[in-house]
Every structure is written in C-alpha cells, then in structure tokens.
Design a protein around this motif. Structure first.
Motif, short mmCIF file in Angstrom:
data_model
loop_
_atom_site.label_atom_id
_atom_site.label_comp_id
_atom_site.label_asym_id
_atom_site.label_seq_id
_atom_site.Cartn_x
_atom_site.Cartn_y
_atom_site.Cartn_z
N GLN A 76 0.81 -1.22 0.00
CA GLN A 76 0.00 0.00 0.00
C GLN A 76 0.85 1.27 0.00
N CYS A 77 1.98 1.24 0.67
CA CYS A 77 2.81 2.44 0.71
C CYS A 77 3.34 2.79 -0.68
N GLN A 78 3.72 1.76 -1.45
CA GLN A 78 4.19 2.01 -2.82
C GLN A 78 3.09 2.63 -3.67
N LEU A 79 1.86 2.17 -3.45
CA LEU A 79 0.74 2.67 -4.26
C LEU A 79 0.49 4.16 -4.04
N VAL A 80 0.68 4.62 -2.81
CA VAL A 80 0.31 6.01 -2.50
C VAL A 80 1.48 7.00 -2.57
N CYS A 81 2.70 6.52 -2.56
CA CYS A 81 3.84 7.44 -2.50
C CYS A 81 3.91 8.29 -3.78
N PRO A 82 3.85 9.61 -3.65
CA PRO A 82 3.82 10.47 -4.85
C PRO A 82 5.16 10.58 -5.57
N VAL A 83 6.24 10.22 -4.91
CA VAL A 83 7.55 10.34 -5.56
C VAL A 83 8.21 8.99 -5.79
N ASP A 84 7.46 7.91 -5.54
CA ASP A 84 7.96 6.58 -5.91
C ASP A 84 9.30 6.26 -5.26
N CYS A 85 9.37 6.48 -3.96
CA CYS A 85 10.68 6.30 -3.30
C CYS A 85 10.68 5.14 -2.32
N ILE A 86 9.86 4.10 -2.58
CA ILE A 86 9.81 2.97 -1.65
C ILE A 86 10.08 1.66 -2.39
N PRO A 87 11.33 1.41 -2.73
CA PRO A 87 11.68 0.16 -3.42
C PRO A 87 11.81 -1.00 -2.43
N GLN A 88 12.01 -2.19 -2.97
CA GLN A 88 12.30 -3.34 -2.11
C GLN A 88 13.71 -3.19 -1.56
N ASP A 89 13.91 -3.70 -0.36
CA ASP A 89 15.20 -3.58 0.32
C ASP A 89 16.01 -4.84 0.08
N ASP A 90 17.04 -4.72 -0.73
CA ASP A 90 17.87 -5.89 -1.07
C ASP A 90 18.57 -6.48 0.15
N ASN A 91 18.69 -5.71 1.21
CA ASN A 91 19.35 -6.21 2.41
C ASN A 91 18.37 -6.92 3.35
N ASN A 92 17.11 -6.94 2.98
CA ASN A 92 16.11 -7.63 3.79
C ASN A 92 15.30 -8.58 2.91
N MET A 93 15.99 -9.53 2.30
CA MET A 93 15.35 -10.48 1.41
C MET A 93 14.55 -11.51 2.23
#
Ligand code: SF4
Ligand code: SF4
Length: 85
Positions: A49-66
C-alpha cells in the motif's frame, strides 16, 4: 522482503496511515520502515500500500532484507496472531 524508503522522500506523510502493520514512522530526516514489521503487505493486501500512494515513488524493495513469501506470511502471523489459510 521488506521495503525501504529512500532519501528522495519528501515527508508528505501519505504512506504512514496506509500501513496495516504500523511499520512506517517519521524518522529524524525522512520516513522510515521498520523491517521487522513490514510484510510487504502480505496477509493484508495484494500490493504494498505504501508504494501505491507514494507520490515520488521512493519505496523500493530492500535488497538487504530479502524474505520469501513463506517468511512474509510467517511474519504476518506473528504480528497479527492470525493464520493465513
Ligand atoms: S509494504 Fe505494506 S507492510 Fe510494508 S511498509 Fe509498506 S504498507 Fe507497511
Ligand atoms: S509517501 Fe513517499 S514521500 Fe511521502 S512520506 Fe511516505 S515515503 Fe515519503
């Protein structure tokens, strides 16, 4: 895996109330995601949900938390006390 908020965050506060796990909070400079609470919305929604609403698209997956789907489901069950059927 958990998601992460990058330094492109503009502190708009739109994502925080959308998180079903209360994993998002205001940090010292930008908003932050607590990895132990982020299930990538698994168990709650089909998409983060956070990715859907973020207006600047700054919530990628965290490669360090696979994490695998199974691990995310287990985290959901641990956090909520509910079972994914
Ligand atoms: S992906 Fe879902 S659980 Fe993770 S921080 Fe975003 S809204 Fe919260
Ligand atoms: S929605 Fe995006 S820009 Fe707004 S506070 Fe959340 S991470 Fe930052």
């Amino acid at each position: 895996m958990a998601l992460i908020i990058t330094d492109e965050c503009i502190n708009c506060d739109v994502c925080e109330p959308e998180c079903p796990n209360e994993a998002i909070s205001a940090g010292e400079e930008i908003y932050e995601i607590e990895p132990s609470k982020c299930t990538e919305c698994v168990g709650h929604y089909d998409e983060p949900q956070c990715q859907l609403v973020c207006p600047v698209d700054c919530i990628p997956q965290d490669d360090n938390n696979m994490e695998t789907q199974e691990e995310l489901e287990a985290k959901y069950e641990r956090l909520t006390g509910k079972t994914i059927s």
